[in-house]
Design a protein around this motif. Structure first.
Motif, short mmCIF file in Angstrom:
data_model
loop_
_atom_site.label_atom_id
_atom_site.label_comp_id
_atom_site.label_asym_id
_atom_site.label_seq_id
_atom_site.Cartn_x
_atom_site.Cartn_y
_atom_site.Cartn_z
N GLU A 143 32.90 -13.82 -15.19
CA GLU A 143 34.11 -13.08 -14.81
C GLU A 143 33.75 -11.86 -13.96
O GLU A 143 34.39 -11.57 -12.95
CB GLU A 143 34.88 -12.65 -16.06
N ARG A 144 32.70 -11.14 -14.37
CA ARG A 144 32.25 -9.97 -13.60
C ARG A 144 31.80 -10.38 -12.21
O ARG A 144 32.14 -9.73 -11.21
CB ARG A 144 31.11 -9.28 -14.35
N LEU A 145 31.06 -11.48 -12.11
CA LEU A 145 30.59 -11.95 -10.81
C LEU A 145 31.75 -12.42 -9.93
O LEU A 145 31.75 -12.19 -8.71
CB LEU A 145 29.56 -13.06 -10.99
N LYS A 146 32.75 -13.06 -10.52
CA LYS A 146 33.93 -13.49 -9.76
C LYS A 146 34.66 -12.28 -9.19
O LYS A 146 35.05 -12.27 -8.02
CB LYS A 146 34.89 -14.29 -10.64
N LYS A 147 34.87 -11.25 -10.01
CA LYS A 147 35.54 -10.04 -9.55
C LYS A 147 34.77 -9.40 -8.41
O LYS A 147 35.35 -8.97 -7.41
CB LYS A 147 35.71 -9.03 -10.69
N SER A 148 33.46 -9.34 -8.57
CA SER A 148 32.62 -8.74 -7.53
C SER A 148 32.70 -9.54 -6.24
O SER A 148 32.84 -8.98 -5.15
CB SER A 148 31.17 -8.68 -8.03
N PHE A 149 32.65 -10.87 -6.35
CA PHE A 149 32.70 -11.71 -5.15
C PHE A 149 34.08 -11.63 -4.49
O PHE A 149 34.19 -11.58 -3.26
CB PHE A 149 32.36 -13.17 -5.49
N ASN A 150 35.15 -11.61 -5.30
CA ASN A 150 36.50 -11.48 -4.73
C ASN A 150 36.66 -10.14 -4.02
O ASN A 150 37.30 -10.05 -2.97
CB ASN A 150 37.56 -11.63 -5.83
N SER A 151 36.09 -9.09 -4.57
CA SER A 151 36.11 -7.79 -3.92
C SER A 151 35.39 -7.86 -2.57
O SER A 151 35.84 -7.31 -1.57
CB SER A 151 35.47 -6.74 -4.82
N TYR A 152 34.25 -8.55 -2.57
CA TYR A 152 33.51 -8.74 -1.32
C TYR A 152 34.34 -9.49 -0.28
O TYR A 152 34.39 -9.11 0.88
CB TYR A 152 32.20 -9.49 -1.59
N LEU A 181 40.29 -16.54 -2.74
CA LEU A 181 39.68 -15.89 -3.87
C LEU A 181 39.31 -16.90 -4.95
O LEU A 181 39.93 -17.95 -5.07
CB LEU A 181 40.62 -14.84 -4.46
N LEU A 182 38.28 -16.59 -5.73
CA LEU A 182 37.89 -17.42 -6.88
C LEU A 182 38.79 -17.10 -8.05
O LEU A 182 39.16 -15.96 -8.28
CB LEU A 182 36.44 -17.13 -7.26
#
Length: 146
Positions: free
Chosen positions: A113-122, A144-145
């Motif tokens: 979940e943390r990695l998804k949020k980070s990637f979506n922010s990117y 977005l993921l």
């Protein structure tokens, strides 16, 4: 002179280290077999028990160990007090000297979940950057993921 003392002061370095497991250590249990042998049971996060023999240098206190350790802790307390006073005089926030308790390891779901949020922010930042460069339209959707 202070430099020579600093170079010789190795009190912050471990006297010995031993790799036990790639997993987190969850328990330590000493066991005295005899006056000449002490074993240390080490349990890890995988449920594996590792049995180590404690070396003589860690079982037997040196003649001046109590005095040396007391002196070490006194020096460390003095050093912490010095930095607290120095920071207070500068008007900056005083750094808390209490030890930090490590946080629990995150589960794989939390990490995902943390990695998804980070990637979506990117992805959102990338879209804004491409719009500013004129390489993408403002109304183009971002994938977005979820």
């Amino acid at each position: 002179q202070w430099y020579q003392r600093r170079v010789r002061d190795r009190s912050h370095e471990p006297s010995m280290s031993q790799n036990i497991s790639s997993s987190a250590v969850t328990s330590l249990v000493p066991y005295k077999v005899s006056s000449k042998q002490v074993l240390l049971g080490v349990g890890d996060n995988f449920g594996t028990l590792h049995i180590l023999e404690v070396p003589w240098s860690l079982r037997q206190a040196s003649p001046n160990e109590l005095t040396a350790m007391s002196s070490y802790f006194d020096r460390e307390c003095s050093r912490i007090d010095y930095y607290k006073d120095r920071d207070a005089n500068r008007g900056t926030a005083v750094v808390d000297s209490a030890p930090q308790i490590p946080t629990a390891l995150e589960t794989s779901e939390e990490e995902e979940e943390r990695l998804k949020k980070s990637f979506n922010s990117y992805l959102t930042m990338e879209k804004e950057f491409l719009v500013k460069l004129g390489l993408r339209k403002e109304d183009d959707p971002v994938q977005l993921l979820h």
